[in-house]
Design an enzyme around this catalytic site. Structure first.
Site, PDB file in Angstrom:
ATOM      1  N   HIS A  34      64.676  12.203   5.973  1.00 31.74           N
ATOM      2  CA  HIS A  34      64.613  10.390   6.549  1.00 31.74           C
ATOM      3  C   HIS A  34      65.122  10.909   7.771  1.00 31.74           C
ATOM      4  O   HIS A  34      65.528  11.674   8.485  1.00 31.74           O
ATOM      5  CB  HIS A  34      65.920   9.852   7.089  1.00 31.74           C
ATOM      6  N   TYR A  55      73.723  13.295  14.715  1.00 30.13           N
ATOM      7  CA  TYR A  55      73.768  13.016  13.092  1.00 30.13           C
ATOM      8  C   TYR A  55      73.110  14.335  12.163  1.00 30.13           C
ATOM      9  O   TYR A  55      73.731  14.321  10.677  1.00 30.13           O
ATOM     10  CB  TYR A  55      72.282  11.747  13.682  1.00 30.13           C
ATOM     11  N   TYR A  71      72.902   0.718  10.726  1.00 31.67           N
ATOM     12  CA  TYR A  71      74.364   0.653  10.646  1.00 31.67           C
ATOM     13  C   TYR A  71      73.803  -0.739  11.856  1.00 31.67           C
ATOM     14  O   TYR A  71      73.666  -0.692  12.908  1.00 31.67           O
ATOM     15  CB  TYR A  71      75.183   1.844  11.774  1.00 31.67           C
ATOM     16  N   PRO A 106      84.169   7.730   7.603  1.00 37.80           N
ATOM     17  CA  PRO A 106      82.550   8.025   7.076  1.00 37.80           C
ATOM     18  C   PRO A 106      81.492   6.831   7.571  1.00 37.80           C
ATOM     19  O   PRO A 106      80.285   7.732   8.067  1.00 37.80           O
ATOM     20  CB  PRO A 106      82.843   6.631   6.305  1.00 37.80           C
ATOM     21  N   LYS A 120      80.105  12.256   8.290  1.00 39.16           N
ATOM     22  CA  LYS A 120      79.805  13.640   8.513  1.00 39.16           C
ATOM     23  C   LYS A 120      80.551  14.299   7.544  1.00 39.16           C
ATOM     24  O   LYS A 120      81.103  15.583   7.831  1.00 39.16           O
ATOM     25  CB  LYS A 120      81.223  13.530   9.362  1.00 39.16           C
TER      26      LYS A 120
HETATM   27  C1  PHB Z   1      76.823   6.701   2.146  1.00 28.79           C
HETATM   28  O1  PHB Z   1      75.316   5.841   1.591  1.00 28.79           O
HETATM   29  O2  PHB Z   1      77.712   6.355   1.355  1.00 28.79           O
HETATM   30  C2  PHB Z   1      76.966   6.336   3.089  1.00 28.79           C
HETATM   31  C3  PHB Z   1      75.942   6.627   4.034  1.00 28.79           C
HETATM   32  C4  PHB Z   1      76.178   7.221   5.365  1.00 28.79           C
HETATM   33  C5  PHB Z   1      77.803   6.419   5.916  1.00 28.79           C
HETATM   34  C6  PHB Z   1      78.946   6.742   4.987  1.00 28.79           C
HETATM   35  C7  PHB Z   1      78.212   6.227   3.669  1.00 28.79           C
HETATM   36  O3  PHB Z   1      77.541   7.029   7.266  1.00 28.79           O
END
Ligand code: PHB
Ligand code: APR
Length: 393
Positions: free
Chosen positions: A75, A387, A203, A295, A299
């Site tokens: 990505h 990130y 997000y 989450p 990280k």
């Molecule tokens: C996930 O795909 O489980 C996932 C992706 C990004 C995050 C947290 C969890 O920030």
């Protein structure tokens, strides 16, 4: 009592313990992994799925990336949305690097397979695992297996046993300091065999709360919605989750949402936590045993990989060059990076969630933060470089 001996005894076969074992194996250092759970339990745990650039490189260097190279989704960007306004963080353009979407479950499976193929030992269902004499030059780990009391004599113990493990608690309370923030919400996650709503992760923060659109592959989606900390999963039939997710991501994105039966559903509380130091005598903590991040930003696994790379360097220098310098600096070096990842996870969590205790001023601050990021390449780059992952040293 039967006594085995090895160079490094590793407690826990999560990503931290398994990756450390793989790195030690490549350096010709012996180790044994003691794991409380069964193999199928360890391989079945569903967790986050975004690998930083450096984690991908580390897994490649460790020779465990065949499937990751085939199945991982690269990505080049990630989207932030705030009350319907959208902003793409162009990871590749801003940093020259990308992230790879590949589930932690898959990383764990690949590492277990590599270890067993190399003839390495993992003792699953080890009970009452207890580090002993950790400040002496002959530490041991006692445990019970199939009803038998056993002991591993070793040079060092690596505590890779996660947040609820036994290793951290071995450090006396007057020696360790703990730093913690508990967030007033959790994430309700759903995994479903449906194509993802978008090509990249989203997000989203809106007045109904946070939502995250993620994926495991082009046919499997992972979504999360913010929920109260003490929410009951039974109150969330699949339809209710899909309805709420659709409202939170807004009508334009929701128009592409494919619903389907859940394969897995769970609620995870959000927490930031750090234990200092990450070493006590000949016991070294790595991964969730020493720190937890919320989450947001994914990280956790990446930090675990970074820790064990540093720890492995320390062991390698000890066994190859007869010097303790890498082990002596491990805790300080690891913590310097840990705190930066803590800061980023806290920052992104703070900007992207609805806090029940926020007053109107704090809500305006969130909005201003988002508007600033959207209008500033420097601010977007700051998010992007965190990130994709900060350098190891
Ligand atoms: C996930 O795909 O489980 C996932 C992706 C990004 C995050 C947290 C969890 O920030
Ligand atoms: N004895 C032996 N094994 C134990 C004990 C114990 N007393 N306590 C816990 N374990 C095992 C757990 O069963 C688990 O398999 O230690 C392992 C720890 O693994 P993780 O919790 O996955 O921690 P870590 O390897 O540090 O990986 C960090 O995992 O929790 C996620 O989000 C986190 O992605 C991050 C990653």
């Amino acid at each position: 009592m039967a006594v085995k001996s090895t160079q490094v005894a590793i407690i826990g076969s999560g990503p931290a313990g398994l990756m450390l074992a793989q790195l030690l194996h490549l350096s010709g250092v012996e180790c044994i992994i003691l794991e409380r759970q069964t193999r199928s339990h360890v391989e079945g745990r569903i967790r986050a799925g975004v690998l930083e650039h450096g984690s991908v490189e580390a897994l490649r260097d460790a020779g465990v990336a065949d499937r990751l190279n085939l199945e991982g989704l690269v990505h080049d960007g990630v989207e932030l949305a705030f009350e319907g306004d959208r902003h793409r963080i162009c990871l590749k353009e801003l940093t020259g690097k990308s992230v790879t979407v590949y589930g932690q479950t898959e990383v764990t499976r690949d590492l277990i397979e590599a270890r067993l193929a190399a003839g390495g030992e993992i003792v699953f269902e080890a009970e009452d695992v207890t580090p002993v004499d950790v400040t002496s030059a002959q530490p041991k780990v006692k445990y019970t297996h199939n009803g038998q009391d056993l002991e591993v004599a070793c040079d060092f113990i690596a505590g890779c046993d996660g947040f609820h493990g036994v290793s951290r608690k071995t450090i006396p309370e007057n020696v360790r300091s703990e730093f913690e923030r508990v967030y007033p919400f959790g994430w309700l996650g759903i995994l479903a065999e449906v194509p993802p709503v978008a090509d990249e992760l989203i997000y989203a923060n809106g007045d109904r709360g946070f939502a995250l659109c993620s994926m495991r592959s082009t046919t499997r989606s992972r979504y999360y919605i913010q929920c109260p900390r003490d929410e009951n999963l039974d109150d969330w039939p699949d339809d209710a989750i899909w309805d709420e997710l659709a409202l939170r991501i807004g009508p334009d994105t929701a128009a592409n949402l494919t619903r389907g039966p859940s394969i897995e559903k769970s609620i995870a509380p959000l927490r930031s936590y750090v234990c200092e130091p990450m070493r006590y005598g000949n016991l070294f903590l790595a991964g969730d045993a020493a720190h937890i991040v919320p989450p947001t930003g994914a990280k956790g696994l990446n930090l675990a990989i970074a820790d064990v790379r540093l720890l492995h360097r320390g062991f390698e220098r000890w066994y190859r060059n007869n010097t303790a310098d890498g082990l002596d600096t491990y805790s300080t070096s690891a913590l310097a990076r840990v705190w930066k990842a803590e800061r980023f996870s806290w920052y992104l969590s703070t900007m992207m969630h609805q806090f029940p205790d926020h007053n109107p001023f704090e809500r305006r601050m969130q909005r201003a933060e988002f508007d600033y990021v959207r209008s500033s390449q420097a601010a977007s780059r700051a998010i992007a470089e965190n990130y994709v992952g900060l350098p190891l040293d």
